[in-house]
Design a protein around this motif. Structure first.
Motif, PDB file in Angstrom:
ATOM      1  N   TRP A   1       0.634  -0.751   0.350  1.00 29.51           N
ATOM      2  CA  TRP A   1       0.224   0.118  -0.510  1.00 29.51           C
ATOM      3  C   TRP A   1       0.726   1.166   0.359  1.00 29.51           C
ATOM      4  O   TRP A   1       0.025   2.400  -0.154  1.00 29.51           O
TER       5      TRP A   1
ATOM      6  N   VAL B   1      -3.954  -3.479  -6.323  1.00 28.14           N
ATOM      7  CA  VAL B   1      -4.430  -4.323  -5.280  1.00 28.14           C
ATOM      8  C   VAL B   1      -5.760  -3.969  -5.362  1.00 28.14           C
ATOM      9  O   VAL B   1      -6.826  -4.913  -4.870  1.00 28.14           O
TER      10      VAL B   1
ATOM     11  N   TRP C   1      -9.031  -7.004  -4.522  1.00 25.45           N
ATOM     12  CA  TRP C   1      -9.942  -6.679  -3.249  1.00 25.45           C
ATOM     13  C   TRP C   1     -11.059  -6.253  -3.737  1.00 25.45           C
ATOM     14  O   TRP C   1     -12.015  -6.746  -3.077  1.00 25.45           O
ATOM     15  N   SER C   2     -11.686  -6.153  -5.505  1.00 27.15           N
ATOM     16  CA  SER C   2     -12.258  -6.231  -6.170  1.00 27.15           C
ATOM     17  C   SER C   2     -13.462  -8.158  -6.270  1.00 27.15           C
ATOM     18  O   SER C   2     -14.167  -7.821  -6.007  1.00 27.15           O
TER      19      SER C   2
ATOM     20  N   ILE D   1     -12.609  -9.917  -4.198  1.00 27.00           N
ATOM     21  CA  ILE D   1     -12.913 -11.367  -2.989  1.00 27.00           C
ATOM     22  C   ILE D   1     -14.135 -10.880  -3.024  1.00 27.00           C
ATOM     23  O   ILE D   1     -14.939 -11.060  -2.490  1.00 27.00           O
ATOM     24  N   VAL D   2     -14.389  -9.014  -2.927  1.00 24.61           N
ATOM     25  CA  VAL D   2     -15.601  -8.604  -2.584  1.00 24.61           C
ATOM     26  C   VAL D   2     -16.839  -9.131  -2.882  1.00 24.61           C
ATOM     27  O   VAL D   2     -18.417  -9.628  -2.706  1.00 24.61           O
TER      28      VAL D   2
END
Length: 474
Positions: A427, A436, A440-441, A443-444
């Motif tokens: 980050w 990154v 996360w997109s 996973i969500v």
């Protein structure tokens, strides 16, 4: 009582070291075969004694003569006058003289065309790539720059201006104004292969070397002409020992110190042989031009992360290991000996002192600039960033100039990669933000799909239809 006597001896030793003008010692051995010629150079001997040198006169025929005592130098400096025989004898062979130079001894070799140059001396000079004429009685003459009073017929007393600067980056220890009288000189030529030798005083452009014993009216193939001929040459070994070849020993005689000479044009002037000879012996006996490295430091510097801390933090001095992309500061403290003490060393404006950070080849070559000056030295420093390459590196300062003792400092260090806990987090890297965010997109999205699948109920009509279809088939 013993402690008091030891302290007194130590104090006397320190006083003797301080009183000497040379950086290496004050013992001078003069090889003089004819004792009757000692009085011809009385002013020269007196000048050396005024500079706190201790002179010892010996004959080359002395079988007890030795340049070494208990494996150490018996004399720090040696003055060789031209021998009348074939050489200097078994105690001063070319091999012994080479060992003397290799041990750090300084030599002033005087030549003369009247006494001739023995083959042993010629072979010794060839070891330094300094060549003499094959004619033992070769002499340098000039029909345009000679003394009309003492050499009206033979033209063998040259009148030469004091030497200028050898190169823009070289310090001139022998310069000044005035005319030098060079009687009956033996010319030398220097080989191009050795950077340790350098000319001090060159012959005029119209001079040439020949054998006066030849009956020919003209010289068809002279040994050398013009600026090819050197009247005074110097060799400085890698161990800082100095060897000076003086083509005319008669320059040191009293009659040429402040003598009145006359140019062919009729102009008269006083010679400055005494001042030039003083400059020459000061350099040969290491009273000037001696550089010393007092200290070398290198360390890592970092910028403070909090405003309340110091702006720059210094890690340990002279570490054995650095990391790639470290900010490093390097400094070296150098002093120059000037007759009685060390003074700050100043690099000429036309020259540069450089640092190399090298592995097999230099990754950095940076100029060292003066940062601090003390009473006896100057501290040169620079700052750089270690390269993005791991391996064994070395800080290297290689400063070699004519008439200055060489500086060759080398300090080896290791440069490593980043440790696992030294890499920045993802980050903290702006370039990684799209990747990154994409991770996360996914996973969500997967979690939302699972939730939607688990908690979404199908319509009741569809349930009844499937149930009736299952009953009919059974």
């Amino acid at each position: 009582m013993r402690l008091f006597s030891s302290l007194c001896l130590l104090l006397l030793a320190l006083l003797s070291v301080v009183s000497g003008r040379s950086a290496v010692g004050d013992r001078v051995l003069v090889i003089l075969e004819d004792e009757s010629q000692k009085g011809l150079y009385s002013k020269f001997w007196a000048d050396l004694e005024d500079r706190d040198f201790k002179l010892s006169f010996e004959s080359p025929r002395n079988e007890q003569l030795s340049l070494f005592r208990h494996g150490q130098l018996a004399y720090e400096h040696l003055i060789l006058t031209p021998p009348k025989s074939k050489g200097y004898g078994p105690t001063l062979t070319p091999k012994i003289l080479l060992d003397y130079v290799n041990a750090g001894g300084n030599v002033l070799l005087g030549l003369s065309s009247e006494s001739g140059t023995p083959s042993a001396v010629s072979s010794l000079l060839l070891e330094f790539d300094i060549s003499l004429s094959p004619d033992k009685h070769s002499i340098v003459v000039d029909h345009f720059n000679y003394d009309k009073v003492s050499a009206a017929e033979k033209h063998d007393v040259l009148l030469v201006e004091r030497p200028g600067q050898l190169r823009p980056d070289v310090v001139n220890f022998f310069g000044g104004e005035g005319t030098l009288a060079v009687p009956r000189a033996v010319g030398q030529t220097l080989g191009p292969a050795i950077p340790l030798i350098a000319p001090i005083l060159k012959a005029p452009m119209t001079a040439y070397a020949y054998n006066p014993g030849e009956e020919a009216q003209s010289v068809e193939e002279p040994f050398a002409t013009g600026s090819q001929l050197n009247i005074v040459s110097a060799m400085q070994a890698r161990n800082s020992a100095r060897f000076t070849v003086l083509g005319s020993l008669e320059m040191l005689q009293d009659k040429w110190f402040g003598a009145t000479v006359q140019l062919p044009g009729g102009k008269t002037s006083k010679t400055v042989n005494q001042e030039f000879v003083k400059q020459l012996t000061e350099w040969t006996f290491q009273e000037v031009g001696v550089l010393k490295v007092f200290s070398v430091q290198h360390y890592q510097i970092t910028t403070a992360s909090e405003p309340s801390q110091n702006t720059t933090q210094i890690w340990e001095y002279n570490p054995e290991m650095y990391r790639i992309k470290n900010d490093v500061k390097f400094s070296i403290e150098i002093g120059q000996y000037d007759r009685t003490h060390y003074v700050p060393f100043v690099v000429p404006d036309t020259d540069a002192l450089q640092l190399e950070f090298t592995m097999l080849s230099p990754f950095h070559r940076l100029p060292l600039t003066p940062s601090t000056t003390t009473d006896n030295s100057t501290i040169y420093s620079t700052t750089f960033t270690t390269p993005d390459q791991h391996g064994i590196f070395a800080f290297k300062v290689n400063y070699k100039r004519p008439f200055l003792t060489p500086i060759e400092e080398r300090h080896q260090v290791t440069v490593r990669h980043f440790a696992h806990d030294e890499w920045p987090r993802s980050w903290a890297i702006t370039g990684a933000w799209p990747w990154v965010g994409g991770l996360w997109s996914v996973i969500v999205g997967f979690l939302l799909f699972v939730l939607l699948w688990l908690y979404s109920e199908p319509p009741k009509e569809e349930i009844e239809r499937r149930r009736a279809l299952s009953v009919s088939t059974s």
